[in-house]
Enzyme design. Structure first.
Site, PDB file in Angstrom:
ATOM      1  N   HIS A  12      48.049  14.608  89.115  1.00 41.24           N
ATOM      2  CA  HIS A  12      48.049  14.928  87.779  1.00 41.24           C
ATOM      3  C   HIS A  12      47.065  13.419  87.107  1.00 41.24           C
ATOM      4  O   HIS A  12      46.702  13.687  86.293  1.00 41.24           O
ATOM      5  CB  HIS A  12      49.157  14.584  87.220  1.00 41.24           C
ATOM      6  CG  HIS A  12      50.330  15.201  87.525  1.00 41.24           C
ATOM      7  ND1 HIS A  12      51.703  15.254  87.751  1.00 41.24           N
ATOM      8  CD2 HIS A  12      50.515  16.603  88.848  1.00 41.24           C
ATOM      9  CE1 HIS A  12      52.438  15.987  88.119  1.00 41.24           C
ATOM     10  NE2 HIS A  12      51.243  16.895  88.933  1.00 41.24           N
ATOM     11  N   SER A  56      48.383  21.870  88.991  1.00 38.11           N
ATOM     12  CA  SER A  56      48.774  20.121  87.777  1.00 38.11           C
ATOM     13  C   SER A  56      47.474  19.581  87.812  1.00 38.11           C
ATOM     14  O   SER A  56      47.433  18.971  86.722  1.00 38.11           O
ATOM     15  CB  SER A  56      49.937  19.986  88.510  1.00 38.11           C
ATOM     16  OG  SER A  56      49.438  19.176  89.598  1.00 38.11           O
TER      17      SER A  56
END
Length: 398
Positions: free
Chosen positions: A254, A202
């Site tokens: 992230h 991610s």
């Protein structure tokens, strides 16, 4: 086609109407007109845009992103093979898969391997990175996934985002954007989440989103409906970052991946001006007067600023990490960026470990720290190895 004749100069001037230009080209009297420059037709907007017109840039055939997806799937299958749930656990999920069956849902709700297996395969473990000199984990963790739900969500995102970007910018630039963003996400994650392991692509995916945003900004002049495209992209990014405040989601990866990709996008995804592209397609006999530069001044400024901030940020982050710095000691509120506690869940991230005692063929484990503190259980095992004890501890105290 219009024509004017001048008797005083003996020069004939012919005017050729052309899209985007009203330039008049003087020719020698009686000469044939040169061929008209090819008309450039706008096509669909580049990656990162949702509407607009761009010049006809080279289209690449994507192969690297599909290769990344295949590599992630293969590594997940290898991880499940190494995990071998039936051998190490009394109850496995989807047991008919045999060696590839998942750990109990209570231990891993994402339907995947144990944390001990992920650690052996290269998950991000700050202790091993800093004190075990295993810096390679900063890269390998981005190629591992915690479960079938995890890898399915990430690979679908990579498919929809990455394919389009590789078509527009090629495998070299998108490959660098993906890998460096993954590294940036791992570095920030390691600085702030030091009590548990971390895996997943991610961070690299958020780097692609960051690159899309900086590409829109640095190539601002080639887009139509700029504001709509910008607001749409910012909304998508904000929603994805907001999901990261849920528990058990590594939002620091992230954020780190996003800002790495955002800065790198100014360097790798810069586009030339329309005028410069048009000049490259004109025959040599056409002289349009003013020669346009390949890029605008603000693009060069963003290129330099992006490169400097990216290099400085990664360098400082790596130095702090390998010196054993805990980011939470210098930012008391930063932990809220990764998890916001509510009445429905807790953000307790303290390390969980077990106190073990062996009496004959009985192994007694007691949870120490974390949410399972004080819980204990007795297992009938003779001479279990450390990996087996860690796995049982994870099942008991997780």
């Amino acid at each position: 086609m219009g024509r004017r004749s001048s008797s005083s100069s003996g020069i004939e001037v012919r005017v050729h109407p052309r899209i985007g230009s009203n330039t008049i080209y003087p020719l020698e009297m009686g000469s044939a007109p040169p061929p008209q420059p090819p008309v450039q037709y706008p096509r669909e907007a580049a990656a990162g845009s949702f509407s607009g017109e761009v010049a006809p840039f080279h289209q690449w055939k994507p192969w690297l992103v599909p290769a990344f997806i295949a590599a992630n799937i293969v590594l997940f299958a290898v991880t499940m093979f190494v995990n071998n749930c039936p051998k190490n656990s009394s109850s496995c999920t989807v047991s008919f898969l045999g060696r590839f069956s998942f750990q109990p849902v209570k231990e891993n709700p994402l339907l995947g391997p144990s944390s001990n297996t992920l650690e052996k395969m290269g998950a991000l473990d700050v202790t091993k990175v800093v004190h075990g000199h295993q810096g390679w984990r900063l890269i390998t963790c981005a190629w591992l996934h915690a479960g079938i739900v995890h890898i399915l969500a990430n690979m679908l995102s990579l498919l929809f985002i990455g394919i389009r970007l590789e078509q527009e910018f090629g495998f070299v630039r998108i490959g660098l954007l993906y890998i460096i963003s993954g590294l940036g996400g791992s570095v920030l994650s390691a600085l702030f989440i030091q009590s548990s392991i971390s895996v997943g692509a991610s961070g690299a995916l958020f780097g692609l989103l960051g690159g899309m945003l900086s590409e829109l900004i640095t190539n601002w002049t080639i887009y139509a409906n700029k504001l709509a495209a910008l607001l749409t992209l910012v909304f998508i990014i904000a929603i994805n970052l907001a999901v990261g405040v849920l528990p058990h989601v590594d939002n620091f990866a992230h954020i780190g991946g996003f800002f790495s990709g955002f800065l790198l996008g100014f360097v790798l995804l810069i586009r030339p001006q329309f005028g410069w592209i048009s000049q490259q397609t004109y025959p040599p006999q056409y002289h349009t007067g003013l020669i346009k530069r390949k890029h605008k001044v603000y693009q060069y400024i963003l290129w330099v600023a992006g490169a400097i901030f990216l290099v400085v940020g990664l360098t400082v982050g790596l130095i702090m990490l390998f010196r054993g710095v805990n980011g939470n000691d210098h930012c008391s509120w930063c932990h809220y960026l990764s998890c916001v506690p509510t009445s429905r869940w807790s953000c307790n991230s303290s390390a969980t470990y077990c106190s073990a005692s062996q009496t004959g063929n009985q192994l007694n484990l007691t949870c120490v720290g974390g949410g399972g503190g004080g819980r204990n259980h007795t297992y009938f095992l003779s001479n279990p190895d450390n990996d087996r004890i860690k796995q049982l501890c994870s099942q008991l105290c997780g």
